[in-house]
Structures are given as structure tokens and as C-alpha cells.
Write a protein that holds these residues in place. Structure first.
Motif, PDB file in Angstrom:
ATOM      1  N   CYS A   1       1.010  -1.088   0.280  1.00 22.32           N
ATOM      2  CA  CYS A   1      -0.614   0.372   0.432  1.00 22.32           C
ATOM      3  C   CYS A   1       1.509   1.441  -0.070  1.00 22.32           C
ATOM      4  O   CYS A   1       2.018   1.503   0.617  1.00 22.32           O
ATOM      5  CB  CYS A   1      -1.016   0.014   1.814  1.00 22.32           C
ATOM      6  SG  CYS A   1      -2.191   1.012   0.993  1.00 22.32           S
TER       7      CYS A   1
ATOM      8  N   MET B   1       0.480   4.190   0.896  1.00 24.34           N
ATOM      9  CA  MET B   1      -0.557   5.308   1.747  1.00 24.34           C
ATOM     10  C   MET B   1       0.049   5.151   3.336  1.00 24.34           C
ATOM     11  O   MET B   1       0.429   6.061   3.771  1.00 24.34           O
ATOM     12  CB  MET B   1      -2.235   5.151   2.083  1.00 24.34           C
ATOM     13  CG  MET B   1      -3.249   4.884   1.438  1.00 24.34           C
ATOM     14  SD  MET B   1      -2.987   6.086  -0.327  1.00 24.34           S
ATOM     15  CE  MET B   1      -4.144   7.597   0.383  1.00 24.34           C
ATOM     16  N   ALA B   2       0.590   4.823   3.003  1.00 23.16           N
ATOM     17  CA  ALA B   2       1.396   4.592   4.462  1.00 23.16           C
ATOM     18  C   ALA B   2       1.045   4.775   6.101  1.00 23.16           C
ATOM     19  O   ALA B   2       1.909   5.955   6.347  1.00 23.16           O
ATOM     20  CB  ALA B   2       3.416   5.616   4.102  1.00 23.16           C
ATOM     21  N   CYS B   3       0.126   4.310   6.493  1.00 25.53           N
ATOM     22  CA  CYS B   3      -0.297   4.921   7.514  1.00 25.53           C
ATOM     23  C   CYS B   3       0.069   4.518   8.052  1.00 25.53           C
ATOM     24  O   CYS B   3       1.138   3.667   8.147  1.00 25.53           O
ATOM     25  CB  CYS B   3      -1.426   4.700   7.350  1.00 25.53           C
ATOM     26  SG  CYS B   3      -2.765   4.753   6.412  1.00 25.53           S
TER      27      CYS B   3
ATOM     28  N   PHE C   1       0.217   3.458  11.681  1.00 23.78           N
ATOM     29  CA  PHE C   1       0.221   1.875  12.499  1.00 23.78           C
ATOM     30  C   PHE C   1      -0.429   0.864  11.978  1.00 23.78           C
ATOM     31  O   PHE C   1      -0.884   0.308  12.458  1.00 23.78           O
ATOM     32  CB  PHE C   1      -1.724   2.668  13.343  1.00 23.78           C
ATOM     33  CG  PHE C   1      -2.455   3.348  12.084  1.00 23.78           C
ATOM     34  CD1 PHE C   1      -3.617   1.951  12.340  1.00 23.78           C
ATOM     35  CD2 PHE C   1      -2.697   4.327  11.860  1.00 23.78           C
ATOM     36  CE1 PHE C   1      -4.051   2.734  10.955  1.00 23.78           C
ATOM     37  CE2 PHE C   1      -3.763   4.843  11.241  1.00 23.78           C
ATOM     38  CZ  PHE C   1      -4.467   3.852  10.869  1.00 23.78           C
ATOM     39  N   CYS C   2      -0.268   0.870  10.470  1.00 24.28           N
ATOM     40  CA  CYS C   2      -0.329   0.053   9.673  1.00 24.28           C
ATOM     41  C   CYS C   2       0.686  -0.953   8.955  1.00 24.28           C
ATOM     42  O   CYS C   2       1.690  -0.741   8.463  1.00 24.28           O
ATOM     43  CB  CYS C   2      -0.781   0.032   8.879  1.00 24.28           C
ATOM     44  SG  CYS C   2      -1.461  -0.437   7.308  1.00 24.28           S
TER      45      CYS C   2
ATOM     46  N   THR D   1       0.688  -3.319   6.316  1.00 21.33           N
ATOM     47  CA  THR D   1       0.497  -3.107   5.207  1.00 21.33           C
ATOM     48  C   THR D   1       1.613  -1.381   4.658  1.00 21.33           C
ATOM     49  O   THR D   1       2.761  -1.828   3.948  1.00 21.33           O
ATOM     50  CB  THR D   1      -0.787  -2.800   4.848  1.00 21.33           C
ATOM     51  OG1 THR D   1      -1.145  -4.270   5.450  1.00 21.33           O
ATOM     52  CG2 THR D   1      -0.381  -3.702   2.978  1.00 21.33           C
ATOM     53  N   GLY D   2       1.293  -0.649   5.379  1.00 18.83           N
ATOM     54  CA  GLY D   2       1.894   0.801   5.194  1.00 18.83           C
ATOM     55  C   GLY D   2       3.154   0.555   4.699  1.00 18.83           C
ATOM     56  O   GLY D   2       4.011   1.631   4.330  1.00 18.83           O
TER      57      GLY D   2
ATOM     58  N   GLY E   1      -8.280  -5.293   3.567  1.00 18.28           N
ATOM     59  CA  GLY E   1      -7.007  -6.490   3.606  1.00 18.28           C
ATOM     60  C   GLY E   1      -5.429  -5.174   3.391  1.00 18.28           C
ATOM     61  O   GLY E   1      -5.701  -3.592   3.508  1.00 18.28           O
TER      62      GLY E   1
ATOM     63  N   GLY F   1      -3.731  -2.976   1.503  1.00 19.48           N
ATOM     64  CA  GLY F   1      -4.161  -1.899   0.195  1.00 19.48           C
ATOM     65  C   GLY F   1      -5.267  -0.921   0.180  1.00 19.48           C
ATOM     66  O   GLY F   1      -5.646  -1.162   1.252  1.00 19.48           O
ATOM     67  N   GLU F   2      -4.772   0.553  -0.133  1.00 23.47           N
ATOM     68  CA  GLU F   2      -6.081   0.916  -0.192  1.00 23.47           C
ATOM     69  C   GLU F   2      -7.397   1.430  -1.399  1.00 23.47           C
ATOM     70  O   GLU F   2      -6.766   1.317  -3.229  1.00 23.47           O
ATOM     71  CB  GLU F   2      -4.969   2.709  -0.589  1.00 23.47           C
ATOM     72  CG  GLU F   2      -5.787   3.771  -0.975  1.00 23.47           C
ATOM     73  CD  GLU F   2      -6.929   4.143   0.143  1.00 23.47           C
ATOM     74  OE1 GLU F   2      -7.192   4.373   1.304  1.00 23.47           O
ATOM     75  OE2 GLU F   2      -8.755   4.083  -1.230  1.00 23.47           O
TER      76      GLU F   2
ATOM     77  N   SER G   1      -8.825   5.229   3.146  1.00 22.29           N
ATOM     78  CA  SER G   1      -8.346   5.845   3.969  1.00 22.29           C
ATOM     79  C   SER G   1      -8.307   7.183   4.069  1.00 22.29           C
ATOM     80  O   SER G   1      -7.594   8.517   4.729  1.00 22.29           O
ATOM     81  CB  SER G   1      -6.426   6.239   4.678  1.00 22.29           C
ATOM     82  OG  SER G   1      -6.274   6.485   2.589  1.00 22.29           O
TER      83      SER G   1
HETATM   84  S1  SF4 Z   1      -3.462  -0.737   4.056  1.00 22.02           S
HETATM   85 FE1  SF4 Z   1      -5.098   1.061   4.691  1.00 22.02          FE
HETATM   86  S2  SF4 Z   1      -4.368   1.397   7.323  1.00 22.02           S
HETATM   87 FE2  SF4 Z   1      -2.341   0.392   5.572  1.00 22.02          FE
HETATM   88  S3  SF4 Z   1      -1.314   1.520   5.031  1.00 22.02           S
HETATM   89 FE3  SF4 Z   1      -2.728   1.381   3.217  1.00 22.02          FE
HETATM   90  S4  SF4 Z   1      -4.254   2.538   4.090  1.00 22.02           S
HETATM   91 FE4  SF4 Z   1      -3.714   2.723   5.625  1.00 22.02          FE
END
Ligand code: SF4
Length: 408
Positions: free
Chosen positions: A164, A166-168, A170-171, A173-174, A207, A209-210, A243
Motif C-alpha cells: 500500500c 498510503m503509509a499510515c 500504525f499499519c 501494510t503501510g 485487507g 491496500g487502499e 483512508s
Molecule cells: S492498508 Fe489501509 S491502513 Fe494500511 S497503509 Fe494502506 S490505507 Fe493505510
């Protein structure tokens, strides 16, 4: 070769129409011929969708009510895609995580999340009944675990991208970064395969990805998921979680009628930008305006996901601001106490803090539930999905997939 699961029914009709064998009577106009050919193609497309999506038949030769010529044509031109399981693991609470191999060697994950008949969503600190029993499935045949009548809901949490962008913060996957978008057939087939394992009732794009970053493929996949001749899910039971890509939220409402969840996680731009870089581009005001304008059917609501992080967004002032921010938007709030993992810089708030926050919302007529994390012992809980090998940044790091090393 085209993958079957990448086709909407209309796509398939377009492919089949030239094959239609219409007995031409002398007085038929070209337009009438075309209408008849379209009808025949539509009928065939429905038959094929039923074989694959309702009856789970994956060999063209087994579709006995199709003509031999059509079966030969299908075999030569369209392939029914399958995902192969690299690993699957079941958590103590029944959550079932699958790691799929893609044809290019990448991996993605999907999770089946069961909900108990008596869902104790608001009772923090109390384990659901099935968790008290320990591993309810130990020693039982796999079939029993997935066909069990214990669950009110079986939610498939599916991926839309490898990694993903989006680099959140806390995540997990990010942290991985974006590797690539998933194709339509790779999205649809996750549900197709999971439904062979269990009678899935709900789908959430939560799951890896954004989903709105992979907009066209996700929209097309949703069309197939909610097609009554396809996977036939109610549009209320398919939820896209974002997100906050504001232009895509605006487009989504015009393209496909599914439910929307928004990962809010902050009540000030300063705080939200710290944990969600997307907020620097589309701030809270723009995001909530898009939510206000999202076309919701009657009795439908937007879900605001709120990952609670100790000391960052869990104060009473945050609760107070949250009530003000979402006022007037038909919505509910889903509070998600952070799932700590090794190396994470964030902490999970205490149960008491979460309870006080929730009570503040409830007392002001905001529907607020607390999500009890499922599958934490196999890293299947919210924010814990990450593919087994590799990152977009090329730091080939092996995760001990499914062990509880990193889970709390
Ligand atoms: S998977 Fe969702 S929470 Fe994780 S970085 Fe991507 S958008 Fe953000």
C-alpha cells in the motif's frame, strides 16, 4: 487468454454476442437480429456465471447445458482463474487467514472473520464466549470449522493491492509500501476461493491496500460481487474502506452502490497528518464534506473507523471533537483499540480509556462500537496484514507468517 473473473456479465455478453446462432427469418431487420443475439448472449452469460459463481464449477467441460461448440470456444479463449494457497492459518477465535500466491510470485492475504451469535462488541475486557473455550477447532475436521453454524456473520476481508502506498504509520501494510495494484480477477477470486471454504456473508476491502487507489479495478470487482448472477452479495454487505482519497470517494458514489467506511483516526489535521500522510493532501474538512455528499440509500450509514492510539487520539477532547465533526452525517463509529506489534511506536489505550471514549459518544447519540480484534495470534487483526516476502522498497524481509511473535 482472458481471465473469467475479470469479466462483468456485460463484458461476457459482448464477447458471446458474435457467437450467437440466430435462426434468421426473412422479415427480420438487422436491429431485431441484434436484439435477439443479445438476448441469447445474455442467457448464456447467466448460465456461465451460475456455473462458476453459484456452483463453483471451474472446468468448462462440466457445464453440461452449454453447447459443445461454446465449451470449446470458452476453453480456447477464457480461463477460470484460481488462487493457490501458500499457507492458511486459523486463530484461536476462528479467524482464518489465507496467504495466496499470485502468478508473478507476489503474495497477498485475505482473512475470514467470524462473528459469534452473541456478539459482545461493547464489552471490553470480556472475551467472547468462543474465545473462552480456547481453540474451539482443535482436533476437529477442517470442514467443521468453516461450515459451523456458530457464526452469525462470516466476513471476508480482502486485499486490493500488493502492499500500500498510503503509509499510515500504525499499519504493517503501510510499512511495506506499494508493490502493485491487483487486477480485477485477483480481487474477485479471493472471494470466490473463500466462499468455497465458508458461507461468506459480508465483504470488506480492509485487507492489504487502499482500494480507492486501485479505483477502476475495485469498482469492476464490486460489480461482479453484487451481480445477482455473479457472487450475488447485497450491496449493503460489500464495504469499501478508504483512508480518505477524496476525489475517489466522490466518484465511487456515482459508479457503484456499495457501503463506505472511512478510516478517520484523528480529530485535528495536525494529529491526523502525523499518522496518516493522506491528510496533508485531503484534510479532515475535505474528507467529511465528501462523506456528507456521498449518496447513501435509506437507512444506510457511513462507518468511521477510529484506530485508538494511546496519548494521540484517545482523549475526551478528541471524543468531543469527533462528535462535532461527524454531526449531520448518517454514520456510526467503530473504535479499534490499536493492535500492538513488535517495533510499533504506538501503544494500545487501556480498556478504561476506550470505554470512557465510547460512553462519551453513546451519551451524545453517536452509535459507537468497539471492535474486538480477531486473529491477533496469527497477525490477522486490523493493521496486521503484510505479505510474507518482500517490500516495495526491496528490503527482502521474511516475516514469520502466522506466528505470534509480532502480535500481542
Ligand atoms: S492498508 Fe489501509 S491502513 Fe494500511 S497503509 Fe494502506 S490505507 Fe493505510
Amino acid at each position: 487468454m482472458i481471465y473469467f473473473q475479470s469479466l462483468t456479465r456485460n463484458d461476457l455478453i459482448t464477447l458471446l454476442q458474435p457467437l450467437s446462432q440466430i435462426k434468421r427469418s426473412s422479415d427480420m431487420t438487422p436491429d431485431q437480429l441484434e436484439v435477439k443475439a443479445h438476448r441469447q448472449a445474455n442467457y448464456r452469460a447467466q448460465q456461465i456465471f451460475h456455473w462458476v459463481y453459484q456452483r463453483h464449477v471451474t472446468e468448462w467441460d462440466e457445464m453440461t447445458d452449454l453447447s459443445k461448440d461454446l465449451r470449446v470456444w470458452l476453453k480456447e479463449n477464457i480461463q477460470i482463474f484460481r488462487l493457490s494457497t501458500r499457507q492458511s492459518r486459523q486463530a484461536m477465535d476462528g479467524t482464518h487467514k489465507f496467504l495466496w500466491d499470485l502468478v508473478d510470485g507476489k503474495t497477498i492475504e485475505s482473512v475470514i472473520i467470524p462473528s459469534a451469535l452473541q456478539e459482545p462488541e461493547q464489552e471490553l475486557g470480556q472475551e467472547p464466549e468462543f474465545q473462552k473455550e480456547g481453540n474451539a477447532f482443535a482436533g476437529r475436521p477442517a470442514k467443521e470449522t468453516v461450515q459451523s453454524v456458530r457464526w452469525k456473520r462470516l466476513t471476508a476481508c480482502i486485499s486490493s493491492q500488493v502492499g500500500c502506498a498510503m503509509a499510515c504509520k500504525f499499519c504493517l501494510t503501510g510499512i511495506q509500501g506499494l508493490d502493485r495494484h491487483l487486477a480485477v480477477h485477483e480481487i474477485v477470486t479471493q472471494v470466490f476461493e473463500l466462499r468455497k471454504q465458508a458461507p461468506i456473508t459480508n465483504i470488506v476491502f480492509m485487507g492489504m491496500g487502499e482500494p480507492l487507489h486501485n479505483f477502476e479495478n475495485v469498482v469492476k470487482a464490486c460489480e461482479i460481487l453484487i451481480d445477482q448472477h455473479g457472487l450475488n452479495f447485497s450491496k449493503r454487505k460489500v464495504t469499501i474502506s478508504t483512508s480518505g482519497i477524496v476525489p475517489a470517494i466522490e466518484s465511487l458514489g456515482k459508479r457503484v452502490d456499495v457501503s463506505l467506511a472511512v478510516s478517520l483516526n484523528g480529530t485535528t489535521d495536525e494529529g491526523r497528518s502525523l499518522i496518516m500522510p493522506v491528510n496533508k493532501k485531503w484534510n479532515i474538512e475535505k474528507l467529511l464534506n465528501a462523506c456528507r455528499n456521498y449518496p447513501l440509500g435509506s437507512h444506510r450509514r457511513i462507518t468511521f473507523e477510529y484506530v485508538m492510539l494511546q496519548g494521540l487520539n484517545d482523549s475526551l477532547e478528541d471524543a468531543q471533537r469527533l462528535v462535532g465533526l461527524i454531526r449531520g452525517i448518517p454514520s456510526k463509529v467503530n473504535l479499534i483499540p490499536f493492535n500492538e506489534h513488535s517495533g510499533s511506536e504506538f501503544k494500545r489505550p487501556s480498556d478504561q480509556t476506550v470505554r470512557i471514549f465510547q460512553k462519551y459518544l453513546l451519551d451524545r447519540q453517536v452509535t459507537a462500537t468497539v471492535r474486538i480484534s480477531r486473529g491477533r495470534d496469527i497477525l490477522a487483526a486490523c493493521g496486521q496484514l503484510r505479505s510474507v516476502f518482500g517490500t516495495a522498497r526491496g528490503t527482502e524481509k521474511h516475516l514469520d507468517w502466522g506466528s505470534n511473535q509480532s502480535a500481542v
